[in-house]
Design a protein around this motif. Structure first.
Motif, PDB file in Angstrom:
ATOM      1  N   PHE A  92      -7.784  -7.241 -10.088  1.00 37.96           N
ATOM      2  CA  PHE A  92      -7.856  -6.167 -11.080  1.00 37.96           C
ATOM      3  C   PHE A  92      -8.752  -6.556 -12.245  1.00 37.96           C
ATOM      4  O   PHE A  92      -9.378  -5.720 -12.866  1.00 37.96           O
ATOM      5  CB  PHE A  92      -6.454  -5.861 -11.620  1.00 37.96           C
ATOM      6  CG  PHE A  92      -5.499  -5.366 -10.576  1.00 37.96           C
ATOM      7  CD1 PHE A  92      -5.396  -4.017 -10.286  1.00 37.96           C
ATOM      8  CD2 PHE A  92      -4.693  -6.250  -9.873  1.00 37.96           C
ATOM      9  CE1 PHE A  92      -4.513  -3.555  -9.325  1.00 37.96           C
ATOM     10  CE2 PHE A  92      -3.805  -5.804  -8.911  1.00 37.96           C
ATOM     11  CZ  PHE A  92      -3.721  -4.455  -8.629  1.00 37.96           C
ATOM     12  N   LEU A 129      -0.138  -7.648 -12.172  1.00 36.61           N
ATOM     13  CA  LEU A 129      -0.573  -6.259 -11.969  1.00 36.61           C
ATOM     14  C   LEU A 129      -0.306  -5.813 -10.532  1.00 36.61           C
ATOM     15  O   LEU A 129       0.122  -4.685 -10.302  1.00 36.61           O
ATOM     16  CB  LEU A 129      -2.056  -6.104 -12.300  1.00 36.61           C
ATOM     17  CG  LEU A 129      -2.393  -6.029 -13.781  1.00 36.61           C
ATOM     18  CD1 LEU A 129      -3.890  -6.203 -14.005  1.00 36.61           C
ATOM     19  CD2 LEU A 129      -1.914  -4.715 -14.380  1.00 36.61           C
ATOM     20  N   TRP A 164      -6.454  -0.563 -16.839  1.00 35.98           N
ATOM     21  CA  TRP A 164      -5.883  -1.621 -16.001  1.00 35.98           C
ATOM     22  C   TRP A 164      -6.514  -2.963 -16.356  1.00 35.98           C
ATOM     23  O   TRP A 164      -5.846  -3.980 -16.400  1.00 35.98           O
ATOM     24  CB  TRP A 164      -6.112  -1.340 -14.530  1.00 35.98           C
ATOM     25  CG  TRP A 164      -5.421  -0.137 -13.981  1.00 35.98           C
ATOM     26  CD1 TRP A 164      -4.805   0.882 -14.682  1.00 35.98           C
ATOM     27  CD2 TRP A 164      -5.284   0.206 -12.607  1.00 35.98           C
ATOM     28  NE1 TRP A 164      -4.308   1.814 -13.816  1.00 35.98           N
ATOM     29  CE2 TRP A 164      -4.586   1.433 -12.539  1.00 35.98           C
ATOM     30  CE3 TRP A 164      -5.703  -0.399 -11.433  1.00 35.98           C
ATOM     31  CZ2 TRP A 164      -4.285   2.055 -11.339  1.00 35.98           C
ATOM     32  CZ3 TRP A 164      -5.408   0.219 -10.230  1.00 35.98           C
ATOM     33  CH2 TRP A 164      -4.702   1.438 -10.182  1.00 35.98           C
ATOM     34  N   ILE A 182     -11.431   0.179 -10.533  1.00 31.96           N
ATOM     35  CA  ILE A 182     -10.336  -0.235 -11.416  1.00 31.96           C
ATOM     36  C   ILE A 182     -10.548   0.415 -12.789  1.00 31.96           C
ATOM     37  O   ILE A 182     -11.580   0.198 -13.428  1.00 31.96           O
ATOM     38  CB  ILE A 182     -10.291  -1.776 -11.562  1.00 31.96           C
ATOM     39  CG1 ILE A 182     -10.140  -2.458 -10.190  1.00 31.96           C
ATOM     40  CG2 ILE A 182      -9.192  -2.206 -12.526  1.00 31.96           C
ATOM     41  CD1 ILE A 182      -8.873  -2.134  -9.454  1.00 31.96           C
ATOM     42  N   ILE A 191      -0.668   0.886 -18.253  1.00 31.08           N
ATOM     43  CA  ILE A 191      -0.701   1.341 -16.855  1.00 31.08           C
ATOM     44  C   ILE A 191       0.311   2.441 -16.566  1.00 31.08           C
ATOM     45  O   ILE A 191       0.327   3.005 -15.476  1.00 31.08           O
ATOM     46  CB  ILE A 191      -0.513   0.164 -15.869  1.00 31.08           C
ATOM     47  CG1 ILE A 191       0.863  -0.466 -16.005  1.00 31.08           C
ATOM     48  CG2 ILE A 191      -1.632  -0.852 -16.027  1.00 31.08           C
ATOM     49  CD1 ILE A 191       1.173  -1.527 -14.959  1.00 31.08           C
ATOM     50  N   LEU A 225       0.773  -0.393  -8.534  1.00 32.56           N
ATOM     51  CA  LEU A 225      -0.355   0.487  -8.833  1.00 32.56           C
ATOM     52  C   LEU A 225      -0.973   1.005  -7.539  1.00 32.56           C
ATOM     53  O   LEU A 225      -0.972   0.311  -6.525  1.00 32.56           O
ATOM     54  CB  LEU A 225      -1.403  -0.268  -9.655  1.00 32.56           C
ATOM     55  CG  LEU A 225      -0.946  -0.636 -11.070  1.00 32.56           C
ATOM     56  CD1 LEU A 225      -1.895  -1.655 -11.684  1.00 32.56           C
ATOM     57  CD2 LEU A 225      -0.863   0.612 -11.937  1.00 32.56           C
TER      58      LEU A 225
END
Length: 124
Positions: free
Chosen positions: A4, A35, A50, A46, A108, A40
């Protein structure tokens, strides 16, 4: 494992002084794992939010505030010394979140949906 955020991303977002150079790779690895464990959705690009969340988590990881040792299974503690007593009761599932983790979760959150106590992702 999905990536990420990179060291270069974190340096660009927080400046190069967010951690000592020798700790950066491990901190970013921990941020990517963190993450990845948030559920997600799989998307090609991305989002900046994030990456910012990953930067915040990497900074926490570099400071030793992520994946710290935790104590589970203890629901009550008591200490008594010279007539002064202190007690605390914790749930076995209680967690302490750092300020960086709380901020990252807020970043997020638009991609997550809470249903019946379980976080699920929503499509954007």
């Amino acid at each position: 494992m999905r990536t990420f955020v990179s060291v270069a991303d974190v340096d660009g977002l927080l400046g190069e002084a967010w951690s000592v150079p020798e700790a950066k790779d491990r901190a970013v690895l921990m941020a990517n794992v963190w993450l990845g464990n948030q559920g997600l959705p799989e998307i090609d690009l991305i989002p900046d939010a994030w990456k910012q969340a990953g930067a915040e988590i990497a900074k926490e990881a570099a400071a030793g505030k992520l994946y710290a040792a935790t104590e589970t299974g203890v629901l009550s503690k008591a200490v008594d010394a010279d007539g002064v007593s202190v007690s605390k009761t914790f749930s076995a599932t209680a967690q302490n979140l750092s300020a960086g983790e709380v901020f990252a979760l807020a970043l997020i959150k638009p991609w997550l949906v809470k249903r019946s106590g379980v976080m699920m992702f929503k499509r954007v």
